[in-house]
Design an enzyme around this catalytic site. Structure first.
Site, short mmCIF file in Angstrom:
data_model
loop_
_atom_site.label_atom_id
_atom_site.label_comp_id
_atom_site.label_asym_id
_atom_site.label_seq_id
_atom_site.Cartn_x
_atom_site.Cartn_y
_atom_site.Cartn_z
N CYS A 71 -88.86 35.75 17.29
CA CYS A 71 -87.99 36.92 17.24
C CYS A 71 -87.05 36.86 16.02
O CYS A 71 -87.50 36.99 14.89
CB CYS A 71 -87.22 37.05 18.55
SG CYS A 71 -86.63 38.74 18.85
N HIS A 168 -91.15 36.51 22.98
CA HIS A 168 -90.46 35.52 23.79
C HIS A 168 -91.41 35.08 24.91
O HIS A 168 -92.21 35.88 25.40
CB HIS A 168 -89.19 36.11 24.41
CG HIS A 168 -88.13 36.41 23.41
ND1 HIS A 168 -87.39 35.42 22.79
CD2 HIS A 168 -87.69 37.59 22.90
CE1 HIS A 168 -86.53 35.98 21.96
NE2 HIS A 168 -86.69 37.28 22.00
#
Length: 230
Positions: A71, A168
């Site tokens: 991310c 994630h």
């Protein structure tokens, strides 16, 4: 740092000594480095540059040390990050670590979605993760890390030692973890726990505990009453 749980499966593997650090020497001595998510990507990137950690990360990648970003960490590994609308602050553009051939533009819209994906060149959608990010990243080289059912893809794979992804929970998947650990240690053969099954077991235990100690009939009546009142 955002999403500490991204590393929970790695913590369960006996041969992995997982630690969090902001020390340059610890990065230098590590066998593998993961750049995690961030609550403020540009500010955290500027911090890494001011402390010399950015230079150490670039050096690690150049020397072939396994380096992966998740991310915000993925965004930092790119060539540039743009924030034309000031989503994160006053800095409108900053050079990234220039490890991955990607450019990110931050946006006000937050993407939140569950994902099933095929890892790298795999065909089966046997892995899972989730996206929570603000920004769009465009590749100018490399290959995708993950492929989704609708034909879209995620991440940038430079080589087996270096990639970044918005997903994630990508390290909750045995296929992914086994591959990166074999990159570090080709002879790695320790069984990888099924962390996704482990999480479901914990959720079931929590649900059972709540049912045993909470008046669920009253709880459901409150929900029904609240819904009828809307």
């Amino acid at each position: 740092m955002a999403n500490f749980t991204d590393f929970s499966l790695l913590e369960q593997i006996s041969r992995v000594n997982l630690y969090f650090t902001h020390d340059i020497s610890a990065i230098r001595e590590a066998d593998m480095v993961i750049l995690p998510g961030s609550k403020n990507t540009i500010d955290d990137l500027l911090y890494l540059k001011s402390t010399g950690m950015a230079d150490e990360l670039v050096k690690a990648a150049q020397n072939g040390k396994p380096l992966y970003g998740i991310c915000g960490g993925y965004q930092m590994m790119g060539t540039e990050i743009h924030d034309p609308d000031g989503v994160e602050g006053k800095v409108r553009s900053v050079k990234g670590l220039e490890i991955l051939p990607v450019t990110t533009t931050l946006t006000g819209e937050k993407i939140t979605r569950q994902r099933r994906f095929a890892y790298r060149e795999g065909k089966a959608l046997t892995n899972s993760g989730y996206e929570i990010h603000m920004g769009e990243t465009v590749l100018s080289g490399g290959k995708p890390v993950a492929w989704f059912e609708d034909g879209t893809h995620d991440g940038c794979l430079l080589n087996e030692h270096c990639w970044g992804s918005y997903l994630h929970g990508i390290f909750d998947n045995r296929e992914v973890v086994e591959q990166i650990l074999k990159t570090v240690s080709p002879g790695f053969s320790e069984p990888i726990p099924d962390y996704l099954a482990f999480k479901e077991e914990q959720y079931d235990k929590l649900a059972t505990h709540i049912r045993e100690h909470v008046d669920m009939d009253q709880f459901y009546r409150l929900i029904t009453h609240e819904n009828q009142g809307q």
